[in-house]
Motif scaffolding. Sequence first.
Motif, mmCIF file in Angstrom:
data_model
loop_
_atom_site.group_PDB
_atom_site.id
_atom_site.type_symbol
_atom_site.label_atom_id
_atom_site.label_comp_id
_atom_site.label_asym_id
_atom_site.label_seq_id
_atom_site.Cartn_x
_atom_site.Cartn_y
_atom_site.Cartn_z
ATOM 1 N N ILE A 16 -45.894 15.544 -21.444
ATOM 2 C CA ILE A 16 -46.147 16.955 -21.706
ATOM 3 C C ILE A 16 -44.880 17.650 -22.178
ATOM 4 O O ILE A 16 -44.904 18.495 -23.059
ATOM 5 N N HIS A 17 -43.741 17.253 -21.606
ATOM 6 C CA HIS A 17 -42.481 17.819 -22.075
ATOM 7 C C HIS A 17 -42.242 17.442 -23.534
ATOM 8 O O HIS A 17 -41.623 18.192 -24.271
ATOM 9 N N ARG A 18 -42.730 16.243 -23.920
ATOM 10 C CA ARG A 18 -42.439 15.768 -25.274
ATOM 11 C C ARG A 18 -43.443 16.239 -26.312
ATOM 12 O O ARG A 18 -43.308 15.925 -27.486
ATOM 13 N N LEU A 19 -44.450 16.999 -25.877
ATOM 14 C CA LEU A 19 -45.394 17.547 -26.854
ATOM 15 C C LEU A 19 -44.662 18.471 -27.818
ATOM 16 O O LEU A 19 -43.634 19.041 -27.484
ATOM 17 N N ASP A 20 -45.215 18.599 -29.021
ATOM 18 C CA ASP A 20 -44.652 19.531 -29.980
ATOM 19 C C ASP A 20 -44.707 20.950 -29.383
ATOM 20 O O ASP A 20 -45.766 21.380 -28.930
ATOM 21 N N PRO A 21 -43.570 21.661 -29.362
ATOM 22 C CA PRO A 21 -43.583 22.995 -28.741
ATOM 23 C C PRO A 21 -44.570 23.955 -29.412
ATOM 24 O O PRO A 21 -45.124 24.830 -28.749
ATOM 25 N N ARG A 22 -44.790 23.768 -30.734
ATOM 26 C CA ARG A 22 -45.767 24.628 -31.414
ATOM 27 C C ARG A 22 -47.143 24.400 -30.823
ATOM 28 O O ARG A 22 -47.911 25.333 -30.549
ATOM 29 N N ALA A 23 -47.454 23.103 -30.610
ATOM 30 C CA ALA A 23 -48.751 22.773 -30.030
ATOM 31 C C ALA A 23 -48.881 23.413 -28.650
ATOM 32 O O ALA A 23 -49.895 24.035 -28.325
ATOM 33 N N VAL A 57 -49.467 14.910 -14.813
ATOM 34 C CA VAL A 57 -48.897 14.239 -15.981
ATOM 35 C C VAL A 57 -47.471 14.740 -16.247
ATOM 36 O O VAL A 57 -46.592 13.968 -16.616
ATOM 37 N N ALA A 58 -47.248 16.030 -16.034
ATOM 38 C CA ALA A 58 -45.923 16.602 -16.295
ATOM 39 C C ALA A 58 -44.923 16.246 -15.202
ATOM 40 O O ALA A 58 -43.740 16.536 -15.320
ATOM 41 N N LYS A 59 -45.392 15.622 -14.123
ATOM 42 C CA LYS A 59 -44.546 15.208 -13.000
ATOM 43 C C LYS A 59 -43.790 16.382 -12.366
ATOM 44 O O LYS A 59 -42.634 16.247 -11.964
ATOM 45 N N ILE A 60 -44.423 17.529 -12.336
ATOM 46 C CA ILE A 60 -43.783 18.685 -11.705
ATOM 47 C C ILE A 60 -44.333 18.844 -10.291
ATOM 48 O O ILE A 60 -45.546 18.823 -10.099
ATOM 49 N N THR A 129 -42.197 23.319 -18.977
ATOM 50 C CA THR A 129 -42.085 22.060 -19.719
ATOM 51 C C THR A 129 -41.420 22.224 -21.084
ATOM 52 O O THR A 129 -41.295 21.248 -21.812
ATOM 53 N N THR A 130 -41.030 23.449 -21.429
ATOM 54 C CA THR A 130 -40.451 23.662 -22.753
ATOM 55 C C THR A 130 -39.144 24.422 -22.613
ATOM 56 O O THR A 130 -39.085 25.429 -21.909
#
Lengths: 290, 290
Positions: A16-23, A57-60, A129-130
């Motif tokens: 989730i951290h690696r998702l495109d920030p625009r998305a 999924v984000a492991k937070i 995550t961003t």
Amino acid sequence: MRDVAFGQYYPTGSPIHRLDPRAKLIFSLLFMIFIFFAKSYTAFLYVFIFLTIVTVVAKIPPKIVLKSLKLILFLLIFTGLINLFLYDEGRLLASWWIFTITDKGIDFTIKLALRLALLVIGTNMLSLTTTPMELTDAIESLLKPLKYIKVPVHDLAITMSIALRFIPTLMDETDKIIAAQKARGAAFDTGKVHERVKSLVPVLIPLFVSSFRRADELADALDARCYNATKNRTKMKKLKFSYRDLIAFLILAVLIVLIMLDCYLTKAPSDSLFFGTDYYIVNLFKSWIG
Amino acid sequence: MQNIEIKNLTHVYSKKTPYEKVALKDVTLTINEGDFLGIIGHTGSGKSTFIQHLNGLIKPQQGEVKVFDINLTQKKPKPDFRKLRQEVGMVFQYPEYQLFADTVEKDIAFGPKNLKLSKEEINTRVRHAMQAVGLDYDYYKDRSPFDLSGGQKRRVAIAGVLAMMPKVLILDEPTAGLDPIGKKQILNLIKSLKNTITPTIVVISHDINEITQYCTRLVVFNNAKVAFDLPVSELFNHSEELLAMGLDIPLAVKVNNHLKANGIKLEGDIITPQDLISAIVKYKNNGGKL
């Protein structure tokens, strides 16, 4: 103070951290819009399951996620109480002076609280995550079409990222100045209100002075490297949509479809306390019990 | 006499977050009256965190801090921070960034004013402090601190701390960012303060050549721990360890070590260039060959 300095970013390097920030930005907007179509408890359950999946999924750690609720706790309780006591439709359960408690009032209160809480948790996921820098890039990229009507999108973005970049620096500076003035016997947390306001002067003036100094230095540094914001600039890190973003979108789409089905396809009578899928579930239970 | 006693002090920044950082680990140290203590160590080795404990800017998380008869660890009754900050003067890095008032006099008077002293007392203290740092009272009192040179600003800032009449003076990188002349003036100032106003002085510095010229005892911080706590004359018997930590050793010690390696043995403790020169002269006079 670190909380402010890093935003709330919680690094784990998850998908989730690696998702495109625009998305992520668009997903957050969609989430914000469609959570207002969630009108039954079943729909809220869908949203809750969705957020649980995202958190896992984000492991937070759940504790960090719930922390964001602390800020709106007062709002939740306040609006909750007002709704609970002043909502006057539905079957009356109790009343005193101008205050009434009705079954619809309780229903409305719980749903409003749920909606607010889930909304805050969901949108907070974006900042957890961003990084602020990624967000700035995303905003710049999404606002690009405005260039054609002569909006200086890049200038706005660079201003924003510089501002973000200097928040931690200024926080550090503030800490240092406060420490230095405290060491000279300044008291910031005692005394009357006007004394406390006055006690901020020895902090604010050095802070302004150093901000101007920094701004000058930064402008010189930009000039010295021939910075030119008007020409077509290239990026070191190009944003790219990938299969990951598609999968994330599909999962969000499932949530949206479920909410919309619940909202528009189910046919609960309008006089019933329950709405959407809830109505069927309650009926099912009733027929079981007999 | 023991002035400051620190026992098993541990400090962790941003506890229980991904940004957690151990700044101090089980530090035990005593500072005696009349000490001229130098603290050296890398950036991030814990020195700044350590000194901020000494006047209550950071509250001890674990361990004991006792300054004079003020026990900072006790909860009830609350330690008297005003008295503590009066007795332990703290000059931070780049102290000129804490200047805020429109005249030099008002800025220096800020500390004594916070102590709620009488007007006459404040005025004598300001005069005294300005004299101590070598600024002419009548010439500088009505000038804006922002119009002064870097070295002068720093002296005004130091005067601001001296006006509190501390018994212990702590200086964090007092010569950072100054030109050689400004450096020399500040160094001479610190030396003279030791004999006139504050009997106990603690200095943090990166510059080993500088700090060895006036400190009598050196404490080396490495990885949040005290690695060495020795008189200056003994510390550089551990040259190898210091170099392994990535710390510098004084030029004169380096030269002496080279001479030793080449079979030339000089007499006495050799720390400063002056020591080295007189030792070499003595060696020659005794018939030694170079």
